[in-house]
Scaffold this active site. Sequence first.
Site, short mmCIF file in Angstrom:
data_model
loop_
_atom_site.label_atom_id
_atom_site.label_comp_id
_atom_site.label_asym_id
_atom_site.label_seq_id
_atom_site.Cartn_x
_atom_site.Cartn_y
_atom_site.Cartn_z
N LYS A 1 -67.02 55.95 2.76
CA LYS A 1 -66.17 54.83 2.37
C LYS A 1 -64.74 55.38 2.38
O LYS A 1 -63.85 54.49 2.43
CB LYS A 1 -66.65 54.37 0.79
CG LYS A 1 -67.65 53.74 0.56
CD LYS A 1 -68.05 53.26 -0.54
CE LYS A 1 -69.27 52.62 -0.81
NZ LYS A 1 -69.87 52.35 -2.21
N ARG A 2 -64.30 56.53 2.23
CA ARG A 2 -63.19 57.10 2.04
C ARG A 2 -62.53 57.40 3.53
O ARG A 2 -61.27 57.47 3.53
CB ARG A 2 -62.88 58.13 1.18
CG ARG A 2 -63.01 57.82 -0.29
CD ARG A 2 -63.29 59.06 -1.10
NE ARG A 2 -64.79 59.58 -0.69
CZ ARG A 2 -65.80 59.02 -1.18
NH1 ARG A 2 -65.76 58.04 -2.11
NH2 ARG A 2 -66.88 59.74 -0.86
#
Length: 443
Positions: free
Chosen positions: A214-215
């Site tokens: 996600k990052r």
Amino acid sequence: MSSDVRVRFAPSPTGFLHIGGARTVLFNWLYAKHTGGTLVLRIEDTDRARNTQEAAQAIYDGLRWLGLNWDEGPEASGDHGPYFQSEREAIYQSYLDKLRAANRVYDDAGSIRFRFAREKVVVDDVICGHIEFDMASSETNPDMTIRRADGSWIFHFVNVVDDIEMKISHVIRGEDHLSNTPKHIQLYRAFGATPPRFAHIPLILNKDGSKMSKRDQGASLNTYIDGGYLPEAVRNYLCLLGWSPKDNREKIDLKEVVRLFELEKVHRKNAAFDLEKCTWLNGEYVRELSDERFHSLARQALEKAGFDLSTFPPDYVRAALDTCNGKFKIFSELPGYCGFYFKDDFELNPDGVAKHFVAENKPRLLAVREAFAGLDNFDAAKLETGLKATAAQLNVKVGALVHPTRLAVTGTNAGPSLYHLLEILGKDRVLARIDRALNLLPG
Ligand code: GLU
């Protein structure tokens, strides 16, 4: 065409649509369109701690931005709802009762466990092929919890119950769920239901081979929505993450992807995410925009960056934006590329200043100013002739005049065609900017 194919996208709302989720829903959508089937959207919101309403909204917004419509689900119709897991409690209870009646569950310190059949389970995956999982040992495959002591349901159970109830024929999802599939097949069997066809699509990896999380850069769909990308370009790029047409074309029309898309043709190997390629592809789509859409998106990008275009004559804005068409890849580059048209107090690129605002260029820029000041017709052709004649008189290369002039009027050394931008800026602005630069030049 209508068919029995029913696929679903079943995101757990996390606050934004991840690029992996976007690709998963796209592949489901493509398969539904290809087969004339139905796409169901189901929100897997058993994690009560999260704000479902807002997080679900981010999913709808993302899907709508990508142009991927769902046939059944929230904000659509459908006979298989509710489409939020948080509203399906009674259904889960009745399925739990079935397992209890068949003696397939037992209590364990307040939680409820599902008793696995101790056997081999074969997953016959459309993409990954035949995979055998040996579930004989309770050491390596302990009976699984399906409900926690606090009463909340475990993903595996509600996911399978919903797929049965929603009559899902094909489960198309990320390969990270492949190892869950034998557990799911066990549940289908315990319910006396036929499992759907499974198709696990390859993981998306970063360029360095690590799994995309996600990052990571480009992981959130918001990067594209806010970053000035075109939905059709991002969608095209997502099609290539695990699928490609036979001839390996990269820019491919969605209608054609729908026609060609088959689950059997989805790649087995992991897909490498390449933001640069996505950006390049976007530039290809920008080039093909209709005038109207180009102008509307360009105006939006500039207004978002704080420019008030309403203070400029519409013809001026139009002409200025026309000089940028085909010169950039994503709309968020545009304010940096052409902001000089819409403000006088732009900063000067320091490297450019060091290189071009040097003493020997002062008389040159002065000569350019004089040549321009003497023009009655401030048009691109006359400006070009004037600048070239000045270069000849001074016995310098054209570039020796072009660079300081461009820096003086735009603040940088890259941008739209010089003679055209000068024409659009007009004599007064151009001369004022050259005068300001002359004051900065040493000598
Ligand atoms: N909620 C699950 C996820 O987001 C769904 C998995 C599935 O498609 O079965 O990973």
